[in-house]
Design a protein around this motif. Structure first.
Motif, short mmCIF file in Angstrom:
data_model
loop_
_atom_site.label_atom_id
_atom_site.label_comp_id
_atom_site.label_asym_id
_atom_site.label_seq_id
_atom_site.Cartn_x
_atom_site.Cartn_y
_atom_site.Cartn_z
N LEU A 1 0.87 -1.18 0.00
CA LEU A 1 0.00 0.00 0.00
C LEU A 1 0.90 1.23 0.00
O LEU A 1 2.05 1.16 0.44
CB LEU A 1 -0.88 -0.02 1.25
N PRO A 2 0.42 2.34 -0.51
CA PRO A 2 1.27 3.53 -0.52
C PRO A 2 1.64 3.93 0.91
O PRO A 2 0.79 3.90 1.80
CB PRO A 2 0.39 4.61 -1.16
N LEU A 3 2.89 4.29 1.12
CA LEU A 3 3.29 4.78 2.44
C LEU A 3 2.78 6.20 2.62
O LEU A 3 2.68 6.96 1.66
CB LEU A 3 4.82 4.78 2.57
N PRO A 4 2.46 6.58 3.85
CA PRO A 4 2.05 7.97 4.07
C PRO A 4 3.25 8.89 3.86
O PRO A 4 4.39 8.49 4.08
CB PRO A 4 1.62 7.97 5.53
N PRO A 5 3.01 10.13 3.47
CA PRO A 5 4.12 11.10 3.48
C PRO A 5 4.58 11.32 4.92
O PRO A 5 3.79 11.15 5.85
CB PRO A 5 3.48 12.38 2.92
N VAL A 6 5.84 11.69 5.09
CA VAL A 6 6.38 11.90 6.43
C VAL A 6 5.51 12.90 7.21
O VAL A 6 5.20 12.68 8.38
CB VAL A 6 7.85 12.39 6.35
N GLY A 7 5.11 13.96 6.54
CA GLY A 7 4.33 14.99 7.23
C GLY A 7 3.03 14.46 7.81
O GLY A 7 2.63 14.83 8.92
N LYS A 8 2.40 13.57 7.10
CA LYS A 8 1.15 13.01 7.60
C LYS A 8 1.40 12.12 8.82
O LYS A 8 0.64 12.13 9.78
CB LYS A 8 0.47 12.21 6.48
N LEU A 9 2.47 11.33 8.74
CA LEU A 9 2.83 10.48 9.87
C LEU A 9 3.07 11.34 11.12
O LEU A 9 2.60 11.03 12.22
CB LEU A 9 4.09 9.68 9.55
N LEU A 10 3.82 12.42 10.94
CA LEU A 10 4.17 13.27 12.08
C LEU A 10 2.95 13.95 12.68
O LEU A 10 2.88 14.18 13.89
CB LEU A 10 5.19 14.34 11.64
N ALA A 11 1.99 14.25 11.83
CA ALA A 11 0.81 14.98 12.30
C ALA A 11 0.04 14.20 13.36
O ALA A 11 -0.61 14.77 14.22
CB ALA A 11 -0.10 15.31 11.12
N GLY A 12 0.15 12.87 13.30
CA GLY A 12 -0.63 12.06 14.24
C GLY A 12 0.16 11.54 15.42
O GLY A 12 -0.34 10.71 16.18
N ALA A 13 1.41 11.96 15.57
CA ALA A 13 2.27 11.32 16.58
C ALA A 13 2.87 12.33 17.54
O ALA A 13 3.13 13.48 17.18
CB ALA A 13 3.39 10.56 15.89
N SER A 14 3.11 11.89 18.78
CA SER A 14 3.82 12.75 19.72
C SER A 14 5.23 12.23 19.97
O SER A 14 6.07 12.92 20.51
CB SER A 14 3.05 12.86 21.03
N SER A 15 5.47 10.99 19.59
CA SER A 15 6.83 10.45 19.71
C SER A 15 7.09 9.55 18.52
O SER A 15 6.26 8.71 18.17
CB SER A 15 6.99 9.66 21.00
N VAL A 16 8.23 9.76 17.89
CA VAL A 16 8.60 8.91 16.76
C VAL A 16 10.06 8.47 16.92
O VAL A 16 10.85 9.10 17.62
CB VAL A 16 8.44 9.63 15.39
N VAL A 17 10.37 7.38 16.24
CA VAL A 17 11.75 6.93 16.12
C VAL A 17 12.19 7.21 14.70
O VAL A 17 11.43 7.00 13.75
CB VAL A 17 11.83 5.42 16.46
N VAL A 18 13.40 7.73 14.54
CA VAL A 18 13.93 8.04 13.22
C VAL A 18 15.17 7.18 13.00
O VAL A 18 16.11 7.23 13.79
CB VAL A 18 14.32 9.53 13.11
N LEU A 19 15.15 6.38 11.95
CA LEU A 19 16.26 5.44 11.70
C LEU A 19 17.09 5.93 10.52
O LEU A 19 16.56 6.18 9.44
CB LEU A 19 15.71 4.05 11.41
N GLU A 20 18.39 6.03 10.75
CA GLU A 20 19.29 6.43 9.66
C GLU A 20 20.07 5.22 9.16
O GLU A 20 20.90 4.65 9.87
CB GLU A 20 20.28 7.50 10.13
N ASP A 21 19.79 4.82 7.94
CA ASP A 21 20.60 3.83 7.23
C ASP A 21 20.78 2.52 7.99
O ASP A 21 21.88 1.95 8.02
CB ASP A 21 21.98 4.43 6.90
N ILE A 22 19.71 2.05 8.60
CA ILE A 22 19.74 0.70 9.17
C ILE A 22 19.49 -0.25 8.00
O ILE A 22 18.37 -0.34 7.50
CB ILE A 22 18.63 0.52 10.23
N VAL A 23 20.53 -0.94 7.57
CA VAL A 23 20.40 -1.72 6.33
C VAL A 23 20.15 -3.20 6.60
O VAL A 23 19.83 -3.96 5.68
CB VAL A 23 21.65 -1.58 5.44
N ASP A 24 20.27 -3.62 7.84
CA ASP A 24 20.10 -5.03 8.16
C ASP A 24 18.62 -5.34 8.39
O ASP A 24 17.97 -4.72 9.23
CB ASP A 24 20.93 -5.33 9.42
N HIS A 25 18.09 -6.31 7.64
CA HIS A 25 16.66 -6.60 7.72
C HIS A 25 16.24 -7.13 9.09
O HIS A 25 15.14 -6.86 9.56
CB HIS A 25 16.25 -7.60 6.63
#
Lengths: 267, 267
Positions: free
Chosen positions: A103-127
């Motif tokens: 399914l289409p992923l939400p845009p980042v902005g939409k995700l942020l609009a509904g959240a008070s805490s998020v985790v942001v992952l940089e370049d975690i390449v291991d599945h």
């Protein structure tokens, strides 16, 4: 449920399931066709329950009764153990695979609009790490996960499996732009805390306490190198999990578990 | 350093390194000979630094310079890539293996005497999970780990590797007796907290707060079944990590990370 027996591993109807351990092949095939693979009864049930449409399901005979109740309207290919192994390229112990539509992923902005805490992952390449982190985020109720452009795909079979299918219940989005991606989080009112083993960083609980009335984005980097210097420099504050000092840092999945726990119990 | 070239994978001097992925073979071979295998430069260095005597080291030629400074007095077998693969039974990417002598484990009582917080593992049979838990315990400074009789061996190659060799810096002991093993912890003054996903259990932070002036033993069970009903019933109190409720519990390594963090920051 539309059940068809297939006797030939080369049958083109089974092409979605080709060589599941060939990472490069799978990446291009799944991208082109817009699909992902769910493996095992529990994960398939969770994918369907989460609203992903099934393109088809591939089963050995004994798995049909276990899944029949959720396969209304779905095309089911029944095969023998040998055909299953030939197509998938390994012995599928839980002899049930489903090819699901992304399914289409939400845009980042939409995700942020509904959240008070998020985790942001940089370049975690291991599945496996992605799957483990998504499982923690789901279990602990993190509001969402934002992926840098180079992060591994949470819907890759191995990640889905490690997450036990919990990946379907965590809202996540992927940045288009690594370079400027954090600006959108800050604009949305999130305080950016960058997890690092550096001794000068503040203990994570202290930083979370200071940010207790606001939105928090907790940034985690790859296991080898940690966060990039660019992302570290763009964060509001570096934070660390206090350690006993004699040994290497925690691995990223363990650090994420602790961080997600501390992040979500603020609420 | 006594360097000997070996050209034949069947040479009996290499027998310590036979078929490293054959779990059953390795268990009996390592028990009989009282050895374990350290893999990769970093892990070998840590094993030597922790005081384990080396029986021998098996290297491909390019790894000799990297390790030469710590191999004084050690017998080194130099082999080609092909012989290495034939002996070990797989492609050893970090072409350095060491056969180390095990040291006697401390009795449980001795371990408890020096600790104010310990983790107690019941029947964790997966080597990756044991390695991950030991790494957390080491990084966070848990006083010791007590293993039930059926727990997997923390010095098995896979566990050592996942732990990044941090297993050498965590004191651990193994109970002789599963049935009555917890009595010794209670006699030593430890309050037994049993981690469980059960909703009636107290949030772990509350239970730790109540026990803040005393010694705590945090009990963790196997991923599938959790703690046995016997051990649960013998605990002073069941405790849980609060979760968002919609998904399965955390896996045991993630739960252990959070539990070790909360346990050790009491100090």
């Amino acid at each position: 449920m539309d059940v068809r027996e297939v006797a030939d591993a080369a049958d083109p109807r089974l092409a979605d399931y080709t060589r599941l351990r060939d990472v490069e092949l799978r990446k291009s095939l799944e991208t082109e066709r817009g699909l992902f693979i769910a493996e095992g009864e529990k994960v398939i049930r969770r994918a369907l329950a989460a609203g992903y449409p099934a393109r088809s399901v591939l089963l050995t005979r004994k798995w049909l009764p276990a899944l029949a109740d959720v396969l209304g309207g779905v095309t089911v290919y029944l095969v023998g153990d040998e055909v299953m192994r030939e197509v998938a390229g390994f012995q599928v112990h839980r002899g049930a695979l489903a090819s699901m539509e992304r399914l289409p992923l939400p845009p980042v902005g939409k995700l942020l609009a509904g959240a008070s805490s998020v985790v942001v992952l940089e370049d975690i390449v291991d599945h496996s790490n992605i799957g483990a982190i998504m499982r923690c985020a789901a279990a602990l109720g993190v509001g969402g996960v934002v992926l840098s452009p180079r992060c591994a795909d949470p819907l890759y079979r191995r990640a889905v499996k490690v997450s036990m299918g919990t990946v379907f219940s965590v809202p996540y989005a992927r940045m288009d732009d690594w370079h400027g991606g954090l600006a959108e989080l800050r604009a949305a009112g999130f305080r950016l805390l960058a997890l690092t083993p550096a001794h000068h960083a503040a203990p994570i609980e202290e930083a979370l306490e200071r940010a207790r009335d606001g939105k928090v984005a907790l940034m985690l980097g790859s296991e080898g190198d940690g966060l990039s210097s660019r992302w570290l420099s763009q964060a509001d504050e570096p934070v660390r999990i206090p350690m006993s000092g004699e040994v290497d840092s925690l691995n990223v999945a363990a650090a994420a578990s602790i961080a997600c726990y501390l992040l979500t119990r603020r609420a």
